[in-house]
Design an enzyme around this catalytic site. Structure first.
Site, PDB file in Angstrom:
ATOM      1  CB  CYS A   9      12.062  24.208  -0.497  1.00 58.72           C
ATOM      2  SG  CYS A   9      10.309  24.277  -0.142  1.00 58.72           S
ATOM      3  CB  SER A  51      -3.957  14.912  -6.360  1.00 59.58           C
ATOM      4  OG  SER A  51      -3.782  15.463  -7.655  1.00 59.58           O
ATOM      5  CG  LEU A  74      -1.671   1.343   1.496  1.00 62.98           C
ATOM      6  CD1 LEU A  74      -2.689   1.608   0.384  1.00 62.98           C
ATOM      7  CD2 LEU A  74      -2.348   1.313   2.866  1.00 62.98           C
TER       8      LEU A  74
END
Length: 406
Positions: A371, A205, A178
């Protein structure tokens, strides 16, 4: 506008020159006719052009959130390399802090429901698949790469990251995997093709779901891979031999981590392994990045995102019934990944700008560069944690890490 701007900015500019002496020219008026220098220099490395009077209070009391807001809302224009722009932004933000110490890091909490989490995911990931394709690798892997030697291309590092994860969890042929937050399907495709696993991938999404299903069909793996538009909390068809969660738990919420890990525990087979790969705060009390960076990201990039410290991750993992037995920091790897994303974004800007509006382009431009700065300067970090159900005998644990690197 000229005299108003000058009266407002002159005392602030003098303070900046005294405290940090930046190679920055600040201009306003018709074609930048009026200007102030924020330091002593022959030529400025960064130029800031004031386009709107509403930018003034955001500049005078600067934080990464207010400076970012002024930029993305089009109140100012900024010219210079992204490295210089980010360095200047951080130095300016420091001028707003009190003498002798840093502002306390905020520790915000959000209410996380299925509806709010779905909206947050779709806001961030459903910009458009074409947009992401311009600066991600060809597999469209939107998470930290793995640079074994440091000189890999982005595509090489992303493939190595996927193999690093699947090797770490000792995925075997025929096992059921999974993948929580499966993105555009790169991990489950690799797991089925190269490791012989049977896979379920879940995402909130719609764009990711549609493209991932197309990719599975094109690979002829519909009998081995099931891509679902599904909340991880609604996955109920366990057990799974292996579970991965890559770049997803940042959306869970700190107050919900124990329940998140607890649900993973209920889905694991006896003897099964899980891996959580996610960004963390470097503040021991789960606080946000300094200078308001977290506020900017919540407002414009990742609504309701929350970053726990690695200590909180390990504690809530145990509370959820999982035993952590391998922890690896990939901070340098994510610095390099985001640096390459930012470089690709800049290099392909002529192709990216027609795909989105001006505000979205500015948000992502400053976010990706920011970032890289944050990972480089220990403002945020990232860890991979391998775990299994707690309370089992020690014999099931590996003697060494040779199973990863051997």
């Amino acid at each position: 506008m000229g005299s108003i701007v000058e009266r407002a900015l002159l005392p602030w500019a003098q303070r900046v020159r005294t405290r940090v002496n930046l190679p920055v020219r600040l201009s306003w008026g018709e074609q930048g006719a009026s200007s102030l220098a924020l330091g002593a220099f022959d030529r400025p490395r960064v130029e800031i052009r004031v386009r709107d009077l509403s930018a003034l209070p955001l500049l005078i009391d600067p934080g990464l959130d207010t400076l970012g807001q002024a930029y993305v809302e089009g109140m100012i224009d900024v010219e210079g390399s992204m490295a210089d722009i980010l360095a200047v932004a951080h130095r300016l933000a420091e001028t707003a802090e009190p003498e002798g110490g840093l502002l306390g890091r905020l520790r915000r909490r959000f209410s996380h429901t299925r509806e709010s989490d779905s909206k947050a995911i779709q806001y961030h990931y459903d910009v458009s698949n074409a947009f992401y394709a311009q600066w991600l690798d060809e597999r469209m892997v939107y998470s930290c790469g793995y640079f074994e030697h440091g000189d890999e291309t982005l595509a090489e590092a992303q493939l190595k990251k996927i193999d690093h994860i699947l090797t770490k969890i000792q995925l075997q042929p025929g096992q059921r995997l999974l993948d929580i937050g499966c993105g555009w399907g790169a991990l489950v495709l690799r797991a089925a093709q190269q490791f012989g696993a049977r896979c379920v991938g879940v995402t909130l999404s719609r764009n990711q779901h549609a493209l991932a299903r197309e990719r599975v069909k094109a690979a002829g793996l519909e009998d081995r891979i099931d891509i679902r538009l599904q909340d991880y909390r609604d996955v109920s068809d366990g057990p799974f031999d292996r579970i991965t969660s890559v770049g997803m738990f940042e959306h869970v919420g700190i107050d919900h981590l124990a329940a998140y890990f607890g649900h993973i525990r209920t889905l694991l087979k006896p003897g099964g392994w899980a891996m959580n790969h996610g960004i963390t705060s470097t503040d021991a009390f789960d606080g946000e990045t300094r200078h308001g960076g977290g506020t900017f990201i919540d407002r414009y990039v990742f609504p309701q995102g929350e970053l726990p410290h690695i200590g909180t991750v390990l504690r809530t993992m145990q509370e959820g019934g999982l035993e952590a037995f391998d922890v690896e920091s990939l901070r340098r790897h994510y610095m390099r990944t985001t640096q390459l994303w930012s470089e690709a974004f800049e290099a392909h800007t002529d192709r990216i700008r027609p795909l989105v509006d001006q505000k979205t382009w500015r948000i992502w431009r400053i976010y990706l560069a920011g970032c890289a700065w944050a990972f480089e300067h220990d403002e945020v970090s990232i860890y991979q944690v391998i775990c299994r159900a707690a309370g089992q005998r020690a014999q099931g644990l590996p003697w060494s890490r040779r199973f990863i690197y051997g």
